[in-house]
Write an enzyme that holds these catalytic residues in place. Structure first.
Site, PDB file in Angstrom:
ATOM      1  N   HIS A   1      -5.600  -0.119   0.152  1.00 39.40           N
ATOM      2  CA  HIS A   1      -7.169  -0.343   0.998  1.00 39.40           C
ATOM      3  C   HIS A   1      -6.847  -1.288   2.504  1.00 39.40           C
ATOM      4  CE1 HIS A   1     -10.911  -2.072   1.900  1.00 39.40           C
ATOM      5  NE2 HIS A   1     -11.319  -1.309   0.938  1.00 39.40           N
TER       6      HIS A   1
ATOM      7  N   HIS B   1     -11.709   8.038   1.744  1.00 42.48           N
ATOM      8  CA  HIS B   1     -12.862   7.119   1.790  1.00 42.48           C
ATOM      9  C   HIS B   1     -13.570   7.338   0.454  1.00 42.48           C
ATOM     10  CE1 HIS B   1     -15.715   4.228   2.947  1.00 42.48           C
ATOM     11  NE2 HIS B   1     -16.471   4.957   3.949  1.00 42.48           N
TER      12      HIS B   1
ATOM     13  N   ASP C   1     -12.211   2.973  -6.072  1.00 46.09           N
ATOM     14  CA  ASP C   1     -12.422   4.209  -6.654  1.00 46.09           C
ATOM     15  C   ASP C   1     -11.476   4.787  -7.728  1.00 46.09           C
ATOM     16  OD1 ASP C   1     -12.758   4.811  -3.408  1.00 46.09           O
ATOM     17  OD2 ASP C   1     -14.355   5.266  -4.874  1.00 46.09           O
TER      18      ASP C   1
HETATM   19  C1  SDX Z   1     -12.838   3.094   0.003  1.00 48.00           C
HETATM   20  O1  SDX Z   1     -12.732   0.447   4.016  1.00 48.00           O
HETATM   21  C2  SDX Z   1     -13.608   0.289   3.083  1.00 48.00           C
HETATM   22  O2  SDX Z   1     -13.888  -0.637   2.708  1.00 48.00           O
HETATM   23  C3  SDX Z   1     -13.580   1.330   1.964  1.00 48.00           C
HETATM   24  C4  SDX Z   1     -14.245   1.085   0.611  1.00 48.00           C
HETATM   25  C5  SDX Z   1     -15.549   0.935   0.848  1.00 48.00           C
HETATM   26  O3  SDX Z   1     -15.967   0.273  -0.030  1.00 48.00           O
HETATM   27  O4  SDX Z   1     -16.512   1.272   1.851  1.00 48.00           O
HETATM   28  O5  SDX Z   1     -13.501   0.116   0.048  1.00 48.00           O
HETATM   29  C6  SDX Z   1     -13.993   2.463  -0.040  1.00 48.00           C
HETATM   30  O6  SDX Z   1     -12.774   3.970   0.787  1.00 48.00           O
HETATM   31  C7  SDX Z   1     -11.517   2.855  -0.697  1.00 48.00           C
HETATM   32  C8  SDX Z   1     -10.169   3.619  -0.673  1.00 48.00           C
HETATM   33  C9  SDX Z   1     -10.285   4.871  -1.312  1.00 48.00           C
HETATM   34  N1  SDX Z   1      -9.197   5.791  -0.839  1.00 48.00           N
HETATM   35  C10 SDX Z   1      -8.205   5.915  -1.727  1.00 48.00           C
HETATM   36  O7  SDX Z   1      -8.046   5.458  -2.700  1.00 48.00           O
HETATM   37  C11 SDX Z   1      -7.225   7.124  -0.855  1.00 48.00           C
HETATM   38  C12 SDX Z   1      -5.798   6.286  -1.141  1.00 48.00           C
HETATM   39  N2  SDX Z   1      -5.467   5.512  -0.268  1.00 48.00           N
HETATM   40  C13 SDX Z   1      -4.941   5.596   1.046  1.00 48.00           C
HETATM   41  O8  SDX Z   1      -5.215   6.673   1.656  1.00 48.00           O
HETATM   42  C14 SDX Z   1      -5.083   4.291   1.777  1.00 48.00           C
HETATM   43  O9  SDX Z   1      -4.622   3.385   1.145  1.00 48.00           O
HETATM   44  C15 SDX Z   1      -6.126   3.951   2.585  1.00 48.00           C
HETATM   45  C16 SDX Z   1      -6.588   5.027   3.325  1.00 48.00           C
HETATM   46  C17 SDX Z   1      -7.147   3.408   1.712  1.00 48.00           C
HETATM   47  C18 SDX Z   1      -5.687   2.782   3.579  1.00 48.00           C
HETATM   48  O10 SDX Z   1      -5.015   3.167   4.429  1.00 48.00           O
HETATM   49  P1  SDX Z   1      -4.246   2.473   5.523  1.00 48.00           P
HETATM   50  O11 SDX Z   1      -4.943   0.997   5.535  1.00 48.00           O
HETATM   51  O12 SDX Z   1      -4.423   3.169   6.854  1.00 48.00           O
HETATM   52  O13 SDX Z   1      -2.989   2.147   5.339  1.00 48.00           O
HETATM   53  P2  SDX Z   1      -1.714   3.141   5.310  1.00 48.00           P
HETATM   54  O14 SDX Z   1      -2.073   4.588   5.174  1.00 48.00           O
HETATM   55  O15 SDX Z   1      -1.232   2.795   6.923  1.00 48.00           O
HETATM   56  O16 SDX Z   1      -0.803   2.758   4.376  1.00 48.00           O
HETATM   57  C19 SDX Z   1       0.460   1.637   4.705  1.00 48.00           C
HETATM   58  C20 SDX Z   1       1.850   2.153   3.715  1.00 48.00           C
HETATM   59  C21 SDX Z   1       2.053   3.440   4.168  1.00 48.00           C
HETATM   60  O17 SDX Z   1       3.341   3.572   3.599  1.00 48.00           O
HETATM   61  P3  SDX Z   1       4.556   3.442   4.679  1.00 48.00           P
HETATM   62  O18 SDX Z   1       4.267   4.237   5.938  1.00 48.00           O
HETATM   63  O19 SDX Z   1       4.554   2.223   5.080  1.00 48.00           O
HETATM   64  O20 SDX Z   1       5.997   3.902   3.979  1.00 48.00           O
HETATM   65  O21 SDX Z   1       1.188   2.350   2.261  1.00 48.00           O
HETATM   66  C22 SDX Z   1       1.229   3.714   2.097  1.00 48.00           C
HETATM   67  C23 SDX Z   1       1.470   4.537   2.998  1.00 48.00           C
HETATM   68  O22 SDX Z   1       1.911   5.532   2.758  1.00 48.00           O
HETATM   69  N3  SDX Z   1       0.277   3.905   0.978  1.00 48.00           N
HETATM   70  C24 SDX Z   1       0.121   4.665   0.196  1.00 48.00           C
HETATM   71  C25 SDX Z   1      -1.086   4.715  -0.495  1.00 48.00           C
HETATM   72  N4  SDX Z   1      -1.889   4.129   0.394  1.00 48.00           N
HETATM   73  C26 SDX Z   1      -1.086   3.652   1.374  1.00 48.00           C
HETATM   74  N5  SDX Z   1       0.996   5.437  -0.617  1.00 48.00           N
HETATM   75  C27 SDX Z   1       0.781   5.920  -1.570  1.00 48.00           C
HETATM   76  N6  SDX Z   1      -0.638   6.089  -2.190  1.00 48.00           N
HETATM   77  C28 SDX Z   1      -1.276   5.193  -1.616  1.00 48.00           C
HETATM   78  N7  SDX Z   1      -2.867   5.580  -2.143  1.00 48.00           N
END
Ligand code: SDX
Length: 438
Positions: free
Chosen positions: A307, A268, A363
């Site tokens: 996201h 997050h 971020d």
């Molecule tokens: C914020 O919710 C909000 O509004 C949050 C926010 C706010 O203003 O409050 O916008 C702020 O928290 C932004 C997000 C910051 N976090 C990151 O940058 C961390 C990296 N991102 C991931 O951890 C992820 O994208 C999340 C946590 C942000 C979202 O995760 P989800 O929606 O649960 O998606 P998921 O983990 O189920 O991913 C779906 C697929 C998976 O691959 P498969 O299982 O289908 O093979 O996408 C892949 C994931 O492995 N994936 C990524 C990835 N994010 C998702 N692969 C590589 N790098 C990534 N960053």
């Protein structure tokens, strides 16, 4: 019943049910009537991480994840970021309308009157190690603040709620700046209410011995824009935490401390700090292909990408990229921006990211700016928490005034042992389920 209904046939009983559809949702409680017999509890929904669940109705922030749209109270984020100050947007989020000139002047004065801290908070802050993480300091000191104001628990009174809201908005930059100075071993700089919200924050961070701090206008404007972009974002993890904890009638300071704790997680708000660590690890453009391969093999995440809602470019990331160039005019170019831009270019042309609709989020670029301005990576999430305090409090108050408000208490699917009788210790056998730990 009009055709905005769902007809559900329970194949276990051949019974049919009409469930109304409203705002693209059905009420989960409307499923409870679906039973196999009088002793049946009725159907529930199962939605781990709330992937497809609306937890509340809100008029504050609107997101369209597919189109990459973000609006506060109907105003596009791009217009607010270009034309407003942060406190002007804070007023909008809390009150639903942009302030008139007089209202804004009065609001600025009210907030800036609440920037001071009780001297005992300093003693509390001094107790932390020199290398204490600033988010741990912020969580603790915000929770501690609840003990300084006896009226903080009077949440049923509108005037009292607003007083706490203004107190917290006013004091967050002071707490953040004190934690910054504490870690550097520098004396605390007290607030200067003559300055704007962001200029005063910079004053408490960076004033040395000069009698009056003069903030660089380009950097203070950049902070205003970054604060506006981070102010609210509908029901994200930390805001959902704010609503859940607040639903028990906990005081707004303790509730905000819980939200800050949720924000601190690297998935997050903690992601901006992890992005910088990731860029430092990548080190140069030449290393990007190998790093991307590791991500595609699932060995690591591309921090700052992806996201839950945005399946398009995060509109905030687009604006932050523009702000970066303006900041670099003053601070000098942070070379990590070139690695980040190349990472983005390569990722956005790679099937792995395209298929999963992974784009830069808020971020990805923000930390590069903060570092250029002189912040250390562990301060970055604090810079997220200061403005997000406004969103948390606006959402908290909206929840407090919601006629449907009840304490948040979800159910579960029980997967544990069936009923069994107690076993005397002398008759127990060794089991292999012991949690490995310290
Ligand atoms: C914020 O919710 C909000 O509004 C949050 C926010 C706010 O203003 O409050 O916008 C702020 O928290 C932004 C997000 C910051 N976090 C990151 O940058 C961390 C990296 N991102 C991931 O951890 C992820 O994208 C999340 C946590 C942000 C979202 O995760 P989800 O929606 O649960 O998606 P998921 O983990 O189920 O991913 C779906 C697929 C998976 O691959 P498969 O299982 O289908 O093979 O996408 C892949 C994931 O492995 N994936 C990524 C990835 N994010 C998702 N692969 C590589 N790098 C990534 N960053």
């Amino acid at each position: 019943m009009d055709n905005h209904t769902l007809t559900i046939t329970d194949n276990r009983t051949q019974k049919s049910y009409e469930v109304p559809i409203s705002h693209g949702t059905i009420r989960a409680m409307d499923l409870r009537q679906i039973k196999t017999g009088p002793e049946d509890f009725g159907l529930m929904t199962y939605d781990p991480a709330f992937m497809n669940t609306a937890s509340c109705q809100s008029a504050i922030t609107y997101l369209d994840g597919d189109a990459g749209i973000l609006r506060y109270r109907g105003y596009p984020i791009e217009q607010l970021a270009e034309k407003c100050t942060f406190l002007e947007v804070a007023y909008l989020l809390l009150n639903g309308e942009l302030p008139t000139s007089d209202q804004l002047d009065e609001w600025n004065c009210r907030v800036m009157r609440h920037t001071m801290l009780h001297e005992n908070v300093r003693k509390f802050m001094d107790g932390f190690h020199h290398d204490a993480h600033p988010m741990g300091m912020l969580i603790s000191t915000v929770a501690a603040l609840s003990t300084f104001y006896p009226d903080v628990r009077n949440i049923a009174d509108a005037r009292c709620r607003r007083k706490q809201i203004v107190r917290l908005i006013g004091k967050m930059p002071t707490l953040a700046a004190f934690s910054y100075r504490h870690r550097l071993g520098r004396p605390y700089v007290y607030p200067d209410p003559d300055l704007s919200y962001t200029q005063n924050y910079m004053n408490m961070l960076w004033r040395k011995t000069e009698p009056k701090y003069a903030a660089n206008p380009v950097l203070s404007r950049a902070l205003e824009v970054l604060f506006i972009l981070h102010a609210d974002h509908e029901q994200n993890c930390s805001t959902s935490t704010m609503r859940a904890v607040g639903s028990s009638n906990a005081d707004p300071f303790s509730t905000t401390a819980a939200a800050i704790a949720a924000l601190s997680g690297p998935l997050h708000g903690g992601a901006n700090e992890e992005v910088l660590r990731m860029l430092d690890e990548v080190g140069s453009k030449e290393h990007i292909p190998a790093f991307i391969e590791q991500v595609k093999e699932g060995k690591r995440k591309l921090m700052g990408f992806g996201h839950r809602v945005y399946k398009n470019y995060d509109p905030r990331a687009r604006i932050i990229k523009q702000v970066a160039e303006e900041v670099f005019e003053v601070t000098g170019r942070n070379p990590r921006i070139d690695i980040a831009l190349e990472l983005e270019k390569i990722a956005l042309s790679d099937e792995y990211f395209i298929k999963r609709k992974l784009y830069p989020n808020v971020d990805f670029y923000s930390g590069i700016i903060y570092q250029a301005m002189g912040f250390t990576p562990d301060q970055f999430t604090v810079l997220f928490g200061i403005p997000r305090t406004v969103g948390w409090l606006a959402q908290w108050e909206e929840m407090m005034l919601d006629p449907e408000r009840k304490i948040a208490r979800p159910r579960q699917i029980y997967t544990g042992a069936d009923k069994r009788d107690f076993v005397p210790i002398t008759l127990r056998s060794v089991h292999d389920r012991e949690l490995v730990g310290a």
